[in-house]
Design an enzyme around this catalytic site. Structure first.
Site, mmCIF file in Angstrom:
data_model
loop_
_atom_site.group_PDB
_atom_site.id
_atom_site.type_symbol
_atom_site.label_atom_id
_atom_site.label_comp_id
_atom_site.label_asym_id
_atom_site.label_seq_id
_atom_site.Cartn_x
_atom_site.Cartn_y
_atom_site.Cartn_z
ATOM 1 N N LYS A 22 42.105 -2.478 -33.367
ATOM 2 C CA LYS A 22 42.259 -2.643 -32.143
ATOM 3 C C LYS A 22 41.091 -2.813 -31.215
ATOM 4 O O LYS A 22 41.150 -3.917 -30.174
ATOM 5 C CB LYS A 22 43.325 -1.582 -31.950
ATOM 6 C CG LYS A 22 43.232 -1.293 -30.326
ATOM 7 C CD LYS A 22 42.505 -0.621 -29.094
ATOM 8 C CE LYS A 22 42.562 0.767 -29.576
ATOM 9 N NZ LYS A 22 41.648 1.371 -28.438
ATOM 10 N N ASN A 23 40.254 -2.555 -31.572
ATOM 11 C CA ASN A 23 38.533 -1.901 -30.808
ATOM 12 C C ASN A 23 37.828 -3.311 -31.440
ATOM 13 O O ASN A 23 37.190 -3.176 -30.069
ATOM 14 C CB ASN A 23 38.101 -1.048 -30.727
ATOM 15 C CG ASN A 23 38.894 0.716 -30.213
ATOM 16 O OD1 ASN A 23 39.317 -0.411 -29.520
ATOM 17 N ND2 ASN A 23 38.350 1.120 -30.354
ATOM 18 N N ARG A 93 40.680 -0.090 -20.865
ATOM 19 C CA ARG A 93 39.262 0.099 -20.778
ATOM 20 C C ARG A 93 38.131 -0.774 -21.214
ATOM 21 O O ARG A 93 37.367 -1.226 -20.634
ATOM 22 C CB ARG A 93 38.382 1.406 -21.585
ATOM 23 C CG ARG A 93 37.333 1.388 -21.948
ATOM 24 C CD ARG A 93 36.411 3.032 -20.606
ATOM 25 N NE ARG A 93 35.120 2.912 -21.575
ATOM 26 C CZ ARG A 93 33.500 2.990 -20.202
ATOM 27 N NH1 ARG A 93 34.462 3.231 -19.219
ATOM 28 N NH2 ARG A 93 33.041 3.290 -20.009
ATOM 29 N N CYS A 117 42.451 6.309 -21.413
ATOM 30 C CA CYS A 117 41.666 6.709 -21.609
ATOM 31 C C CYS A 117 41.064 7.787 -20.831
ATOM 32 O O CYS A 117 40.080 7.688 -20.118
ATOM 33 C CB CYS A 117 41.745 7.318 -22.852
ATOM 34 S SG CYS A 117 42.442 6.589 -24.225
ATOM 35 N N ARG A 122 33.761 8.221 -17.377
ATOM 36 C CA ARG A 122 33.182 7.292 -18.261
ATOM 37 C C ARG A 122 32.747 5.669 -18.155
ATOM 38 O O ARG A 122 33.099 5.004 -17.319
ATOM 39 C CB ARG A 122 34.599 6.792 -18.967
ATOM 40 C CG ARG A 122 35.743 7.979 -19.888
ATOM 41 C CD ARG A 122 36.399 7.312 -21.037
ATOM 42 N NE ARG A 122 36.199 6.797 -21.818
ATOM 43 C CZ ARG A 122 37.252 5.388 -22.588
ATOM 44 N NH1 ARG A 122 38.434 5.392 -22.210
ATOM 45 N NH2 ARG A 122 36.651 4.978 -24.034
ATOM 46 N N PRO A 123 31.453 6.520 -17.015
ATOM 47 C CA PRO A 123 30.718 4.933 -16.783
ATOM 48 C C PRO A 123 30.492 3.788 -16.900
ATOM 49 O O PRO A 123 30.911 4.220 -18.327
ATOM 50 C CB PRO A 123 29.540 5.907 -15.831
ATOM 51 C CG PRO A 123 29.321 7.368 -16.701
ATOM 52 C CD PRO A 123 31.047 7.800 -17.074
ATOM 53 N N ILE A 124 29.920 3.157 -16.943
ATOM 54 C CA ILE A 124 29.083 1.534 -17.080
ATOM 55 C C ILE A 124 28.004 1.374 -16.702
ATOM 56 O O ILE A 124 27.758 -0.032 -16.704
ATOM 57 C CB ILE A 124 30.469 0.297 -17.040
ATOM 58 C CG1 ILE A 124 30.623 -0.097 -15.314
ATOM 59 C CG2 ILE A 124 31.980 0.579 -17.564
ATOM 60 C CD1 ILE A 124 31.287 -1.231 -15.081
ATOM 61 N N ASP A 308 37.230 9.109 -32.440
ATOM 62 C CA ASP A 308 39.474 8.328 -32.132
ATOM 63 C C ASP A 308 39.652 9.417 -33.180
ATOM 64 O O ASP A 308 41.152 8.838 -33.268
ATOM 65 C CB ASP A 308 38.916 6.802 -33.048
ATOM 66 C CG ASP A 308 38.137 6.422 -31.067
ATOM 67 O OD1 ASP A 308 37.915 5.255 -31.376
ATOM 68 O OD2 ASP A 308 37.895 7.075 -29.675
ATOM 69 N N ARG A 400 49.572 0.993 -27.213
ATOM 70 C CA ARG A 400 47.987 1.129 -27.521
ATOM 71 C C ARG A 400 47.893 0.720 -28.529
ATOM 72 O O ARG A 400 46.746 -0.379 -28.395
ATOM 73 C CB ARG A 400 47.207 1.325 -25.812
ATOM 74 C CG ARG A 400 47.825 1.726 -24.866
ATOM 75 C CD ARG A 400 46.809 2.406 -23.631
ATOM 76 N NE ARG A 400 46.005 1.696 -23.703
ATOM 77 C CZ ARG A 400 45.163 2.333 -23.140
ATOM 78 N NH1 ARG A 400 44.718 4.106 -22.999
ATOM 79 N NH2 ARG A 400 43.688 1.616 -23.585
HETATM 80 C C1 EPZ Z 1 34.676 2.747 -27.294
HETATM 81 O O1 EPZ Z 1 34.426 3.318 -25.711
HETATM 82 C C2 EPZ Z 1 36.516 2.729 -27.989
HETATM 83 N N1 EPZ Z 1 37.240 1.335 -27.311
HETATM 84 C C3 EPZ Z 1 36.881 3.858 -27.831
HETATM 85 O O2 EPZ Z 1 37.970 4.172 -28.357
HETATM 86 C C4 EPZ Z 1 34.878 5.399 -28.920
HETATM 87 O O3 EPZ Z 1 36.500 6.583 -27.884
HETATM 88 C C5 EPZ Z 1 34.365 4.844 -28.365
HETATM 89 O O4 EPZ Z 1 34.275 3.720 -28.394
HETATM 90 C C6 EPZ Z 1 33.710 5.547 -29.285
HETATM 91 O O5 EPZ Z 1 33.541 5.443 -30.313
HETATM 92 C C7 EPZ Z 1 36.689 0.587 -27.403
HETATM 93 O O6 EPZ Z 1 36.849 0.165 -28.298
HETATM 94 C C8 EPZ Z 1 38.351 -0.335 -26.138
HETATM 95 P P1 EPZ Z 1 30.721 4.341 -25.269
HETATM 96 P P2 EPZ Z 1 33.863 3.197 -24.950
HETATM 97 O O7 EPZ Z 1 30.660 3.187 -24.164
HETATM 98 O O8 EPZ Z 1 32.414 1.695 -25.142
HETATM 99 C C9 EPZ Z 1 29.490 7.410 -22.300
HETATM 100 C C10 EPZ Z 1 40.073 4.729 -28.402
HETATM 101 O O9 EPZ Z 1 40.788 5.806 -29.283
HETATM 102 N N2 EPZ Z 1 29.249 5.863 -21.567
HETATM 103 O O10 EPZ Z 1 30.210 4.643 -27.062
HETATM 104 O O11 EPZ Z 1 33.695 3.700 -23.124
HETATM 105 C C11 EPZ Z 1 30.606 7.315 -22.067
HETATM 106 O O12 EPZ Z 1 31.287 8.286 -20.552
HETATM 107 C C12 EPZ Z 1 39.237 4.513 -28.169
HETATM 108 O O13 EPZ Z 1 40.305 3.770 -29.297
HETATM 109 C C13 EPZ Z 1 28.020 6.483 -20.118
HETATM 110 O O14 EPZ Z 1 27.809 7.734 -20.192
HETATM 111 O O15 EPZ Z 1 32.612 4.349 -25.557
HETATM 112 C C14 EPZ Z 1 30.953 8.431 -23.930
HETATM 113 O O16 EPZ Z 1 30.243 9.777 -22.926
HETATM 114 C C15 EPZ Z 1 39.172 5.873 -26.987
HETATM 115 N N3 EPZ Z 1 27.640 5.003 -19.931
HETATM 116 C C16 EPZ Z 1 29.860 8.266 -24.630
HETATM 117 O O17 EPZ Z 1 28.885 7.235 -23.468
HETATM 118 C C17 EPZ Z 1 28.087 4.567 -20.102
HETATM 119 O O18 EPZ Z 1 28.220 2.574 -19.476
HETATM 120 C C18 EPZ Z 1 30.257 6.724 -24.930
HETATM 121 O O19 EPZ Z 1 31.472 6.004 -24.807
HETATM 122 C C19 EPZ Z 1 29.448 3.970 -21.029
HETATM 123 C C20 EPZ Z 1 28.901 5.100 -21.744
#
Ligand code: EPZ
Length: 434
Positions: A22-23, A93, A117, A122-124, A308, A400
């Protein structure tokens, strides 16, 4: 509202075939916007987030169609807008990948802020800083991210504060057609990051080092069409492995890449579950009489234990002998599902990112509600091994990320049905109120 109704107690037996990741899919599909041609993408999981993305991209002028149940054809030669601001974008997301793809192809993107979720903030910001390093000006107004590279996207070197999966993928997408070379340090190493890099390289990109913490992207003039097969979903696979252990059954989980499951297999073996690996399948079994050992887990970026899989493994540990400690190393609040498991008899105490789990003899069936994708599937796990009936609402969140989950579970002998009417479970006994 659609619900799952599960009668617990059946050990799962048989074989389940894992769907495409999925991801990986929710990144590869938007990445097709970078291609001035036709992409044929195989092993696409038919889940709600994928369907949503195909609708968003069709609205932008992409010609998107399923050639068969899991093969998607995407023609991005005639994209007529760089804006994706409909309410569809806020439902997931992964819509943030549209920013990187549009910026990379056209130097311009207007995309609604993502949803997804709710595990706390969850900033970007890592994504935005990456786009700015590539020469874009990024503003956020009225809930819309506006990214414009007036002089084109320019290769650069940058280092991520955290090995963010999304930021790594998004910056990679924005950089594939840049002028010059981009180096991402402290990059994420998840299998689906490698999958997106392999997809883009199959379309003519020049990306090296995906899967390590340094990824180098040499900008090319254009990406051509082609064919690509998505990797299996390691989280779906891990979920069925846990289900086999929880119900005391024996399940062959096929169409997997065992290396992607190493941390999950290792934890299951530490708990005392039998895990037999083969080339592209893993068999997980536990005798119902076999006691499970308590273990401690901390979720980490890949190759550490995946966040996850945290709700699913925590659910299993509720049935282990002794007290386990689970630490959530990625998100601030990823234990919201604990309240629902408590309704089924779980003994779990949460303090911020730490959950202390005291083993119980069994779950008891109840009416519960899914609060996110993995939390929801954890309620399914508890229901499968609970005494009595469990009714789960909000199951669209589960769908989802889990293709055909009811059919797959029925194929393994689970007693699970779909109900659209009023609550069927009596609060007192957990038995069928009908
Ligand atoms: C991806 O989310 C996955 N989603 C998530 O899966 C998964 O939990 C996560 O990676 C970690 O493996 C998708 O791929 C669509 P991150 P993502 O950026 O990219 C912080 C599921 O169940 N952060 O690695 O959002 C963030 O808040 C979903 O399939 C910032 O602070 O994860 C988190 O605490 C849930 N600023 C940490 O980093 C940013 O700009 C990791 O987030 C981006 C992230």
């Amino acid at each position: 509202m659609k619900k799952y109704v599960i009668r617990g107690g059946n050990p799962l037996e048989g074989e389940v075939r894992i769907s495409g990741g999925k991801n990986a899919a929710v990144a590869i599909i938007p990445a097709a916007l970078l291609v001035n041609g036709v992409c044929i993408i195989e092993n696409v999981p038919v889940v709600n987030d994928v369907i949503l993305l195909t609708k968003i991209m069709s609205n932008m002028g992409a010609k998107v169609s399923f050639l068969d149940k899991t093969t998607l054809r995407i023609d991005s030669t005639e994209i007529h807008t760089c804006a994706a601001i409909s309410e569809l974008v806020r439902k997931m997301r992964a819509s943030y990948y549209l920013i990187g793809a549009l910026l990379g192809r056209f130097g311009n993107a207007q995309v609604g802020l993502p949803g997804g979720c709710d595990f706390g903030v969850r900033p970007i910001d890592y994504h935005i800083r990456g786009f700015e390093a590539l020469g874009a000006t990024v503003t956020i107004e009225h809930g819309i991210v506006n990214a414009v590279a007036e002089n084109g996207v320019k290769g650069t070197s940058l280092s991520l504060d955290f090995p963010s999966v999304g930021a790594t993928i998004n910056i990679m997408m924005a950089a594939v057609l840049a002028e010059g070379t981009t180096v991402i340090e402290n990059a994420g190493k998840e299998p689906h990051i490698v999958d997106i890099a392999n997809f883009l390289n199959a379309m003519g990109a020049e990306i090296r080092g995906a899967g390590t913490d340094t990824i180098k992207i040499k900008g090319v003039k254009e990406l051509h069409g082609g064919r690509y097969e998505i990797i299996p979903d390691q989280i779906e696979a891990g979920t069925y492995m846990v289900m086999a252990a929880a119900t005391g059954g024996r399940v062959k989980v096929s169409n997997v890449i065992p290396k992607h499951l190493e941390s999950i297999s290792a934890k299951l073996e530490e708990i005392g579950v039998t895990v037999e690996e083969d080339d592209d399948f893993i068999t997980v079994s536990r005798e119902p009489s076999q006691i499970m050992n308590k273990v401690n887990i901390k979720t980490l970026p890949y190759p550490g234990f995946p966040t996850d899989m945290q709700p699913q493994m925590s659910t299993l540990l509720c049935l282990a002998n002794g007290t386990s400690i689970v630490t959530e190393g990625i998100y601030e609040h990823r234990f919201k599902y604990v309240d629902e498991l408590r309704r089924m008899g779980a003994k779990m105490d949460v303090d911020g990112r730490v959950c202390v789990i005291t083993g119980i003899e069994k779950f008891t069936g109840a009416a519960v509600t899914a609060c996110d994708l993995r939390a929801g599937v954890s309620l399914v796990i508890a229901g499968l091994c609970a005494e009595g009936m469990t009714e789960i609402s909000n199951v669209q969140l589960i769908e989802r990320g889990y293709e055909d989950i009811v059919e797959k579970l029925r194929g393994l002998g689970a007693s699970i049905g779909i109900s659209d009417d009023e609550p069927q479970i009596s609060e007192k006994t957990g038995e069928n109120a009908g």
